[in-house]
Design a protein around this motif. Structure first.
Motif, PDB file in Angstrom:
ATOM      1  N   GLU A  24      42.657  42.804  58.507  1.00  0.00           N
ATOM      2  CA  GLU A  24      42.549  41.586  57.708  1.00  0.00           C
ATOM      3  C   GLU A  24      42.511  41.963  56.234  1.00  0.00           C
ATOM      4  O   GLU A  24      41.908  42.960  55.843  1.00  0.00           O
ATOM      5  CB  GLU A  24      41.325  40.759  58.099  1.00  0.00           C
ATOM      6  N   LEU A  25      43.203  41.165  55.440  1.00  0.00           N
ATOM      7  CA  LEU A  25      43.346  41.426  54.012  1.00  0.00           C
ATOM      8  C   LEU A  25      42.873  40.195  53.259  1.00  0.00           C
ATOM      9  O   LEU A  25      43.425  39.102  53.428  1.00  0.00           O
ATOM     10  CB  LEU A  25      44.811  41.722  53.676  1.00  0.00           C
ATOM     11  N   ASP A  26      41.849  40.358  52.424  1.00  0.00           N
ATOM     12  CA  ASP A  26      41.297  39.237  51.653  1.00  0.00           C
ATOM     13  C   ASP A  26      41.775  39.343  50.212  1.00  0.00           C
ATOM     14  O   ASP A  26      41.448  40.304  49.506  1.00  0.00           O
ATOM     15  CB  ASP A  26      39.770  39.273  51.724  1.00  0.00           C
ATOM     16  N   LEU A  27      42.559  38.350  49.796  1.00  0.00           N
ATOM     17  CA  LEU A  27      43.043  38.299  48.417  1.00  0.00           C
ATOM     18  C   LEU A  27      42.067  37.474  47.586  1.00  0.00           C
ATOM     19  O   LEU A  27      41.707  36.363  47.966  1.00  0.00           O
ATOM     20  CB  LEU A  27      44.428  37.652  48.359  1.00  0.00           C
ATOM     21  N   ASN A  28      41.655  38.030  46.454  1.00  0.00           N
ATOM     22  CA  ASN A  28      40.768  37.290  45.555  1.00  0.00           C
ATOM     23  C   ASN A  28      41.132  37.615  44.113  1.00  0.00           C
ATOM     24  O   ASN A  28      42.076  38.369  43.856  1.00  0.00           O
ATOM     25  CB  ASN A  28      39.296  37.625  45.853  1.00  0.00           C
ATOM     26  N   ASP A  29      40.406  37.053  43.187  1.00  0.00           N
ATOM     27  CA  ASP A  29      40.756  37.200  41.776  1.00  0.00           C
ATOM     28  C   ASP A  29      40.623  38.640  41.288  1.00  0.00           C
ATOM     29  O   ASP A  29      41.293  39.045  40.341  1.00  0.00           O
ATOM     30  CB  ASP A  29      39.872  36.288  40.913  1.00  0.00           C
ATOM     31  N   GLU A  30      39.763  39.412  41.942  1.00  0.00           N
ATOM     32  CA  GLU A  30      39.533  40.783  41.506  1.00  0.00           C
ATOM     33  C   GLU A  30      40.503  41.779  42.143  1.00  0.00           C
ATOM     34  O   GLU A  30      40.607  42.915  41.702  1.00  0.00           O
ATOM     35  CB  GLU A  30      38.100  41.221  41.841  1.00  0.00           C
ATOM     36  N   GLY A  31      41.191  41.370  43.190  1.00  0.00           N
ATOM     37  CA  GLY A  31      42.082  42.302  43.860  1.00  0.00           C
ATOM     38  C   GLY A  31      42.239  41.942  45.319  1.00  0.00           C
ATOM     39  O   GLY A  31      42.394  40.773  45.669  1.00  0.00           O
ATOM     40  N   ALA A  32      42.177  42.963  46.163  1.00  0.00           N
ATOM     41  CA  ALA A  32      42.339  42.755  47.599  1.00  0.00           C
ATOM     42  C   ALA A  32      41.424  43.698  48.354  1.00  0.00           C
ATOM     43  O   ALA A  32      41.240  44.851  47.963  1.00  0.00           O
ATOM     44  CB  ALA A  32      43.793  42.983  48.010  1.00  0.00           C
ATOM     45  N   VAL A  33      40.853  43.173  49.444  1.00  0.00           N
ATOM     46  CA  VAL A  33      39.982  43.975  50.303  1.00  0.00           C
ATOM     47  C   VAL A  33      40.643  44.073  51.667  1.00  0.00           C
ATOM     48  O   VAL A  33      40.968  43.052  52.292  1.00  0.00           O
ATOM     49  CB  VAL A  33      38.584  43.334  50.426  1.00  0.00           C
ATOM     50  N   LEU A  34      40.864  45.294  52.137  1.00  0.00           N
ATOM     51  CA  LEU A  34      41.486  45.533  53.439  1.00  0.00           C
ATOM     52  C   LEU A  34      40.432  46.030  54.413  1.00  0.00           C
ATOM     53  O   LEU A  34      39.699  46.978  54.117  1.00  0.00           O
ATOM     54  CB  LEU A  34      42.603  46.567  53.312  1.00  0.00           C
ATOM     55  N   ARG A  35      40.352  45.376  55.577  1.00  0.00           N
ATOM     56  CA  ARG A  35      39.421  45.787  56.622  1.00  0.00           C
ATOM     57  C   ARG A  35      40.163  45.865  57.954  1.00  0.00           C
ATOM     58  O   ARG A  35      41.074  45.053  58.213  1.00  0.00           O
ATOM     59  CB  ARG A  35      38.272  44.785  56.762  1.00  0.00           C
TER      60      ARG A  35
END
Length: 460
Positions: A24-35
């Motif tokens: 799962e990849l969370d896109l947000n204003d600071e970047g992206a978090v991959l888990r």
């Protein structure tokens, strides 16, 4: 059961399907978090099935390849942002299954591609008091994983009830009492069958809304909040369903099932209203499989109790083999209540792993489909004229659901993501098993009813 040479060849091709990583990849204003997906290892080069989130909320899926030596997070984030921006129309973030072929299956409140830009909309904070029912039978290890995820929910007011269905050991009771006694209630239901277990849970719960899930899922932390919030916003709502994605795709069976459609119903919220039936859905409400699945559903408790709960002669563990969830959907709609599908209520499902599992599942799906239809007509015969009017189109729909698609080249075509495009492989043997199950379903339901009456007489 002996298999033909053709079936053996299909199995050989099936075994050529490779595994696919889940992340799962969370896109947000600071970047992206991959888990990684629940229970999966960190992402490495290769094929990856990705749930894309926007500020935490699910908005779509994509299938991408991470090259050797590349940074998985950078590759997948670039691909996801490009898809959301519409830069690669050829391989878009998948608005899975329902958006490909079912945008007419309800009343979409948002355009299918709007999630990429607007999925960070505020979530209603008002949620009703809820109860979660988990039916289980001799699977304490899986149950513990599910309960851990349920007890981590961010919903402010909820209880969890475990229903031990026709147990043969004390393992489930001991697990609940040893590890979860402070937060989980235990109920034993001696009558076998998923519907009977769900009815026992329904009788025991205290919440305004009762949610049901399975012992082989991992619930997203916001699952219960997202699944129950629609009830506070709509007094006519009787049922809600949510998104189900694969927790792992490590075996050919898991990949093939997800390629065939899995349990996903897409990323566009929808409301089904019997007072305003969808114009492009001529089988409504009898194509209940479009509404959702039993691993992720909730009902207004008083509404479900008023319609009598689930038919105990349906569901896994009975001769009917399934259909209890579909029965519940149609019964609630038939009483004039709305049904809401929300993709933001997410659970990760651990698909079965072997070819034999797939055979059992294909037959059970076919049987459960016609068993639930039989149950609906037996318990609410006033629906018979509407059913008969839809029967010709219903038969055509059943043929399309079980159509054979050649497994030649399955290693490339059997990957998940393009749900309901009907281009993925679906072996002839599984198609035949589904159709045999459909023929058997009414017989299985009647057998289950007789067995139920016999058990009641024996208990008396």
């Amino acid at each position: 059961m002996a298999r033909s040479a053709r079936a053996q060849e299909e199995i050989r091709r099936f075994l050529a399907i490779g595994s696919v990583q889940v992340a799962e990849l969370d896109l947000n204003d600071e970047g992206a978090v991959l888990r990684p997906g629940p229970g999966s290892p960190p992402v490495t080069p290769g094929e990856v099935f990705v749930l894309v989130r926007r500020h935490g909320r699910p908005v779509g899926t994509l299938l991408a390849r991470v090259p050797e030596g590349a940074d998985p997070r950078a590759v997948l984030a670039a691909r996801a942002r490009a898809e959301c921006a519409g830069a690669d129309a050829g391989e878009a973030v998948q608005p899975t299954r329902a958006e490909h072929a079912g945008a007419d299956a309800g009343r979409p409140e948002e355009p299918p591609r709007a999630e990429c830009a607007g999925a960070d909309a505020a979530v209603p904070v008002e949620v009703p008091q809820a109860s979660v029912v988990v039916a289980t039978r001799e699977r304490a290890g899986q149950l513990a994983r599910a309960l851990d995820s349920l007890l981590a929910q961010d919903h402010p007011r909820f209880e969890v009830v475990v229903v031990d269905n026709a147990p043969v050991t004390s393992e489930t009771r001991e697990l609940v009492e040893r590890k979860y006694a402070e937060r989980v209630r235990y109920v034993c239901e001696p009558v076998p069958g998923l519907a009977a277990a769900h009815n026992a849970g329904l009788a025991a719960v205290r919440g305004e809304v009762v949610a049901f899930t399975d012992d082989d899922v991992v619930a997203d932390p916001r699952w219960l909040t997202e699944l129950t919030a629609p009830f506070a916003a709509d007094a006519r709502l009787g049922c809600s369903t949510g998104l189900i994605l694969p927790a792992r795709l490590t075996t050919p069976a898991q990949v093939l099932l997800e390629s065939h459609g899995g349990f996903a119903k897409g990323f566009t919220p929808r409301t089904y209203d019997p007072a305003d039936p969808p114009g492009d859905e001529p089988l409504f409400p009898f194509t209940a499989g479009r509404f959702g699945s039993g691993a992720n559903m909730a009902f207004r408790t008083e509404v479900l109790r008023r319609v009598g709960g689930f038919d105990p002669a349906t569901g896994a563990g009975t001769a009917a083999r399934g259909g209890d969830d579909l029965y519940g959907f149609v019964r609630v709609l038939a009483e004039g209540h709305r049904l809401r599908y929300t993709p933001y209520a997410l659970v990760w499902h651990h698909h079965r792993e072997t070819w034999q599992d797939l055979e059992t599942q294909a037959y059970g799906y076919g049987a459960g489909l016609t068993a639930y239809l039989t149950a609906v007509l037996v318990n609410r015969p006033a629906l018979l004229p509407a059913f008969l009017a839809r029967l010709p189109r219903g038969l055509a729909h059943a043929r399309s659901l079980t159509a054979v698609r050649e497994t030649e080249g399955a290693a490339g075509g059997g990957t998940p993501g393009d749900h309901d495009a009907r281009t993925h492989p679906w072996p002839r043997r599984l198609s035949r098993l589904q159709r045999r199950g459909m023929v058997y379903g009414p017989v299985g339901y009647l057998k289950a009813r007789r067995a139920l009456r016999a058990s009641v007489r024996g208990a008396g």
